[in-house]
Write a protein that holds these residues in place. Structure first.
Motif, PDB file in Angstrom:
ATOM      1  N   PHE A 107      -3.617   5.559  -2.203  1.00 12.02           N
ATOM      2  CA  PHE A 107      -4.890   5.804  -1.511  1.00 12.02           C
ATOM      3  C   PHE A 107      -6.064   5.042  -2.110  1.00 12.02           C
ATOM      4  CE2 PHE A 107      -4.001   9.276  -4.487  1.00 12.02           C
ATOM      5  CZ  PHE A 107      -5.118   9.251  -5.305  1.00 12.02           C
ATOM      6  N   VAL A 124       1.516   7.023  -0.127  1.00 17.14           N
ATOM      7  CA  VAL A 124       0.450   6.035   0.050  1.00 17.14           C
ATOM      8  C   VAL A 124      -0.365   5.858  -1.229  1.00 17.14           C
ATOM      9  CG1 VAL A 124      -1.613   5.452   1.399  1.00 17.14           C
ATOM     10  CG2 VAL A 124       0.306   6.649   2.492  1.00 17.14           C
ATOM     11  N   LEU A 170       0.052   4.095   8.822  1.00 17.05           N
ATOM     12  CA  LEU A 170      -1.036   4.699   8.051  1.00 17.05           C
ATOM     13  C   LEU A 170      -1.993   5.464   8.959  1.00 17.05           C
ATOM     14  CD1 LEU A 170      -1.866   1.812   5.555  1.00 17.05           C
ATOM     15  CD2 LEU A 170      -1.071   4.095   4.927  1.00 17.05           C
ATOM     16  N   LYS A 201       0.115  -0.712   9.120  1.00 15.62           N
ATOM     17  CA  LYS A 201      -1.229  -0.257   9.522  1.00 15.62           C
ATOM     18  C   LYS A 201      -1.136   0.882  10.532  1.00 15.62           C
ATOM     19  CE  LYS A 201      -3.922  -4.498   8.811  1.00 15.62           C
ATOM     20  NZ  LYS A 201      -4.731  -5.537   9.486  1.00 15.62           N
ATOM     21  N   THR A 244      -7.399  -0.756   2.203  1.00 17.89           N
ATOM     22  CA  THR A 244      -6.843  -0.494   3.544  1.00 17.89           C
ATOM     23  C   THR A 244      -6.976   0.985   3.901  1.00 17.89           C
ATOM     24  OG1 THR A 244      -5.209  -2.234   3.137  1.00 17.89           O
ATOM     25  CG2 THR A 244      -4.791  -0.753   4.985  1.00 17.89           C
ATOM     26  N   CYS A 245      -6.712   1.848   2.928  1.00 17.98           N
ATOM     27  CA  CYS A 245      -6.792   3.301   3.153  1.00 17.98           C
ATOM     28  C   CYS A 245      -8.238   3.749   3.302  1.00 17.98           C
ATOM     29  CB  CYS A 245      -6.141   4.045   1.993  1.00 17.98           C
ATOM     30  SG  CYS A 245      -4.402   3.639   1.779  1.00 17.98           S
ATOM     31  N   SER A 246      -9.126   3.201   2.485  1.00 14.92           N
ATOM     32  CA  SER A 246     -10.539   3.578   2.553  1.00 14.92           C
ATOM     33  C   SER A 246     -11.105   3.274   3.927  1.00 14.92           C
ATOM     34  CB  SER A 246     -11.346   2.823   1.486  1.00 14.92           C
ATOM     35  OG  SER A 246     -10.845   3.071   0.205  1.00 14.92           O
ATOM     36  N   GLY A 273      -6.217  13.472   4.039  1.00 14.62           N
ATOM     37  CA  GLY A 273      -5.976  12.049   3.883  1.00 14.62           C
ATOM     38  C   GLY A 273      -4.535  11.654   4.105  1.00 14.62           C
ATOM     39  N   PHE A 274      -3.892  11.081   3.089  1.00 12.48           N
ATOM     40  CA  PHE A 274      -2.568  10.489   3.241  1.00 12.48           C
ATOM     41  C   PHE A 274      -1.506  11.241   2.435  1.00 12.48           C
ATOM     42  CE2 PHE A 274      -5.631   6.984   3.667  1.00 12.48           C
ATOM     43  CZ  PHE A 274      -5.285   6.504   4.921  1.00 12.48           C
ATOM     44  N   VAL A 319       0.833  -1.204   0.000  1.00 11.60           N
ATOM     45  CA  VAL A 319       0.000   0.000   0.000  1.00 11.60           C
ATOM     46  C   VAL A 319       0.870   1.257   0.000  1.00 11.60           C
ATOM     47  CG1 VAL A 319      -0.142   0.102   2.528  1.00 11.60           C
ATOM     48  CG2 VAL A 319      -2.013   1.055   1.146  1.00 11.60           C
ATOM     49  N   THR A 353      -2.435   9.870   8.997  1.00 17.94           N
ATOM     50  CA  THR A 353      -3.666  10.298   8.328  1.00 17.94           C
ATOM     51  C   THR A 353      -4.043  11.714   8.742  1.00 17.94           C
ATOM     52  OG1 THR A 353      -4.458   8.018   8.364  1.00 17.94           O
ATOM     53  CG2 THR A 353      -6.080   9.724   7.878  1.00 17.94           C
ATOM     54  N   SER A 379      -2.740   5.099  -7.979  1.00 16.27           N
ATOM     55  CA  SER A 379      -4.056   5.380  -7.391  1.00 16.27           C
ATOM     56  C   SER A 379      -4.966   6.102  -8.367  1.00 16.27           C
ATOM     57  CB  SER A 379      -3.892   6.209  -6.109  1.00 16.27           C
ATOM     58  OG  SER A 379      -3.243   5.459  -5.114  1.00 16.27           O
TER      59      SER A 379
END
Length: 300
Positions: free
Chosen positions: A235, A233, A219, A216, A239-241, A228-229, A40, A223, A102
């Motif tokens: 996105f 990342v 992340l 994890k 995992t990000c969602s 967001g990131f 990710v 955040t 992404s």
């Protein structure tokens, strides 16, 4: 491997070695492999390596192996050996930024990771052909169904012997060499990553794979509730969602309104958004226009 031109991590980059003169005349074998497909974090890197068929035994004796079975130190040493033998071994890498991955995968017209992988491999083969490399055989680690991928490549590059197999990086030295080039490049990009956000982020992000607890945690700690990131990342990964669903500020959009007027307009025609001429009944107007005090223009 000179990645000094990678000043903007949001852009893709192609890096290549000098072309050995011998590869322009003698028939060559080519290997293609990638590094960083599943993580990710960070880029996905595709590597291609090539050398004359007459040098196959010599390359095998260099000790190249599947990059996943080697330590970081072993990979870097082997890449140095590959690069030092530039009189008969050539290579190139394509670095696909996480930002690019992404945005591509979230396009309105779906562009899957498999398609991105196929197109990148095809682009690298075309790079060799346009450079005059005498490509005779190509070995590729599969993405998706091996038979379909091989048939696709064979139609694009007729006259070249193409072999697509699972775990090709463990079976063919030329693919092993390509996997080393790709993995060394990805590791180097991650180590030297420049955050364009101008914010200090921890480097303790683990392996970058979604199942890694350290990844994890990184992340979650990295955040921003609004933005967001960071660009490190990918996105588009689920995992990000999931993290954003729990940590990000809820955004309200005008077309999310569910009051009586909006609900009524949900199945109405487009003409119902506008008040008929000379109609002064405000309740017939869509909330978007009413709330912004927008009126009809009768004359210019």
């Amino acid at each position: 491997m000179d990645l000094s031109s990678l000043e903007d991590n949001s852009r893709n980059l192609t890096v290549k070695s000098v072309i050995p003169e011998i590869t322009l005349t003698e028939p060559c074998c080519v290997g293609i492999d990638e590094a960083g497909r599943g993580p990710v974090l960070g880029p996905m890197v595709y590597g291609i390596c090539y050398f004359p068929l007459s040098k196959s035994e010599e390359v095998k004796n260099l000790g190249v192996a599947d990059s996943k079975t080697l330590t970081e130190e072993q990979r870097e040493k082997l890449f140095q050996i590959i690069d030092e033998n530039k009189d008969f071994i050539g290579w190139a890498i394509d670095i696909l930024s996480p930002n690019y991955l992404s945005k591509s995968m979230l396009r309105r017209t779906k562009y899957s990771l498999n398609e991105i992988s196929h197109d990148t491999a095809i682009g690298l083969i075309n790079l060799l052909l346009s450079s005059g490399i005498n490509v005779h055989e190509i070995y590729v680690d599969t993405v998706g169904v091996a038979e379909k991928y091989q048939d696709k490549l064979q139609k694009i590059f007729p006259g070249i012997k193409i072999t697509v197999e699972p775990k090709a990086d463990a079976k063919f030295p030329v693919v092993s060499a390509a996997s080393i080039c790709a993995k060394v490049a990805r590791d180097k990009v991650l180590k030297e990553w420049k955050f364009p956000e101008n914010i200090e982020f921890s480097k303790d992000h683990g392996s970058g794979y979604p199942a890694d607890p350290n990844t994890k945690k990184w992340l979650a700690d990295s955040t921003d509730k609004v933005f967001g990131f960071p660009q490190l990342v990918r996105f588009s990964w689920s995992t990000c969602s999931n993290i954003l669903d729990n940590k990000a500020v809820e955004v309200h959009w005008d077309d999310d309104d569910d009051d009586g007027d909006s609900a009524a307009q949900g199945t109405a025609s487009i003409t119902s958004f506008f008040t008929p001429k000379n109609d002064t009944v405000d309740r017939q107007r869509h909330p978007f226009f009413r709330d912004r005090h927008l009126e009809h223009v009768d004359s210019f």
